[in-house]
Design an enzyme around this catalytic site. Structure first.
Site, PDB file in Angstrom:
ATOM      1  CG  ASP A  69      38.667 -26.879  24.905  1.00 34.61           C
ATOM      2  OD1 ASP A  69      39.007 -25.715  24.639  1.00 34.61           O
ATOM      3  OD2 ASP A  69      39.187 -27.864  24.373  1.00 34.61           O
ATOM      4  CD  GLU A  70      42.655 -23.655  25.881  1.00 31.63           C
ATOM      5  OE1 GLU A  70      43.778 -23.319  26.285  1.00 31.63           O
ATOM      6  OE2 GLU A  70      42.274 -23.473  24.714  1.00 31.63           O
TER       7      GLU A  70
ATOM      8  CG  ASP B  90      43.197 -27.829  27.537  1.00 34.10           C
ATOM      9  OD1 ASP B  90      42.065 -27.895  27.031  1.00 34.10           O
ATOM     10  OD2 ASP B  90      44.246 -27.968  26.872  1.00 34.10           O
TER      11      ASP B  90
END
Lengths: 412, 89
Positions: free
Chosen positions: A104-105, A10
């Protein structure tokens, strides 16, 4: 079932960190990201701003109240998309089973490949190092390691920023019991409110509930889900990039800077979003026969749809249908508009035009698409959009259109 | 306090093109000539790219001794632009 090893990576405060990476004078300062100049909603906050209590979704004036020194900047989605693509490229080198969960993960199932990288911890440290060397020295990520997706995601949220945390079978229940119900992915506000209403406000209490009791209150699907979540059980597989399912619908929504009061400007926005939706469907080689329209004012929301007998992928036809849907609505004071094209199929199943006028229209559309692909979006656009700030394609934080985006980014 | 100053001017850049680098962008600006001043870069802080139609545009943030500069390189016409200047930390 063999024991799995799953990493959840993350990126910390992604949008804000990307800005701090680009502009070093912002580092160590509270930064808030707005969608654009003049917008009032903070869509991301830096680690420093979060310390003052600034959260995603907060109004800019509230953020200023909490932290008067906060620096509010407009988002740069091209930059974020580029970083995301490079981030995915790093993650997918550790296993082909790499799931892009959002902008973003990523989940990486390294059960089969960890031996090539000297174990999960070495993998995690290498990802952190590569993020700094290949994207930027200020970029950090939190990594969670566990035997399923649920616990890997919970693990990555334990230490922020730049954390690394492992949840094993031995400490899983202990970590769950220290967590709030809402900390767990897959337990949203609706379920939480229902649970709290029943006096269940933590995981130990949830674990005490029998499956029968949960079934009675939440139905068969959610009862099993809650039963498993409370015990840290999640057998869902990590979805590799190559197996991302096809889109079920294409939509474009937009919240305006200010209330739109004139019918002309509301119709312009609607036309713009119809063009956006149809363009995207055409780029994905899809067409649809379900058209949905949503309009929202400060007081009231309107939602309508039409299901057609034939498939369409033309912005003008989509707009005409939206006008029909909204005919009886008192359109004024619009704050939000959304257009959806659903019931999708491949555009090769579109009927072949028989009439010369239809053929001309099709040729015109494909020529415009070719010009716009070569020279940029909206090089040629409907005259109706003249005199307005055109809403252009952009990524969203959830990366809902990831299949399209990843193909699109791969070609760039 | 201002955190950036928009410039958006065409400039001359001396750059090193290295195809062997593992980075997505393999251009390293060395110095620029801006308003008759020679500014040497000592570090490439960040790179990103975007596409406008078929044209690839690279954005590079370079640090000099006094400030950071965001440069834009158009890969089609090979022209450079100084987009903005940012203070150092």
């Amino acid at each position: 079932m063999p024991k799995r090893i799953i990493l959840h990576v993350d990126l910390n405060s992604f949008f804000a960190t990307a800005e701090q990476q680009t502009n070093p004078s912002l580092r160590g300062k509270p930064v808030g990201i707005l969608k654009a100049i003049g917008r009032t909603c903070v869509i991301a906050a830096s680690v420093e701003a979060k310390k003052y209590g600034v959260k995603t979704g907060m109004a800019a004036f509230e953020a200023k109240k909490l932290c008067s020194a906060i620096i509010l900047l407009p988002a740069d989605f091209d930059k974020y998309a580029d970083i995301t693509y490079r981030f995915i490229n790093i993650c997918k080198t550790y296993s082909p089973t790499c799931e892009v969960f959002s902008l973003d993960e990523c989940f990486i199932d390294i059960s089969e490949t960890e031996k090539f990288f000297n174990g999960a911890l070495a993998c995690a440290f290498e990802i952190k190092d590569r993020l700094k060397s290949e994207i930027g020295d200020f970029m950090t990520c939190s990594i969670g390691i566990s035997h399923n997706r649920l616990l890997a995601k919970l693990a990555s949220s334990q230490i922020k920023p730049d954390g690394l945390f492992t949840i094993t079978e031995d400490n899983a229940l202990e970590i769950l019991d220290q967590s709030d119900l809402l900390d767990v992915c897959g337990l949203g506000f609706g379920l939480y409110t229902h649970l709290v209403g029943l006096g269940i406000d933590n995981f130990p209490k949830l674990r005490l509930c029998s499956l029968y009791f949960l079934n009675k209150h939440f139905g068969s699907y959610w009862s099993l889900h809650l039963y498993n979540v409370s015990r840290g059980i999640d057998n869902s597989p990590v979805m590799p990039l190559a197996e991302i399912p096809d889109a079920k619908s294409v939509s474009r929504t937009y919240t305006t800077h200010r209330l739109l009061t004139k019918k002309e400007e509301i119709l312009k926005l609607m036309r713009n979003l119809c063009e956006e939706t149809a363009n995207k469907a055409r780029q994905m080689n899809l067409c649809g026969r379900y058209v949905g329209l949503a309009l929202r004012s400060s007081q009231k929301s309107y939602w309508g749809h039409r299901t057609l007998k034939t498939y369409i992928d033309d912005g003008k036809r989509l707009f005409d249908l939206c006008c029909q849907i909204s005919q009886s609505w008192p359109i004024d004071h619009v704050r939000f508009c959304g257009v959806t094209l659903g019931m999708l199929t491949k555009n090769q199943y579109l009927p072949i035009p028989l009439l010369p006028s239809d053929k001309r229209q099709l040729d015109l559309m494909s020529t415009i698409d070719r010009i716009n692909k070569r020279f940029g979006d909206y090089t040629i656009f409907p005259a109706q959009l003249l005199g307005m700030d055109i809403v252009r394609p952009e990524v969203n934080g959830y990366f809902g259109d990831r299949k399209f985006r990843l193909n699109f980014l791969r070609n760039n | 306090m201002s955190y950036e100053t928009s410039i958006n001017e065409s400039i001359k850049i001396w750059a090193f093109f290295d195809p062997s680098t593992p980075l997505g962008v393999n251009i390293f600006p060395i110095a620029m000539n801006w308003r008759r001043r020679l500014i040497k870069f000592h570090k490439l802080i960040f790179t990103s790219s975007k596409k406008i139609g078929e044209v690839k545009i690279l954005n590079l943030v370079c640090a000099s001794e006094t400030a950071n500069f965001e440069l834009e390189y158009n890969t089609q016409n090979q022209l450079w632009k100084l987009k903005r200047i940012m203070p150092q930390n």
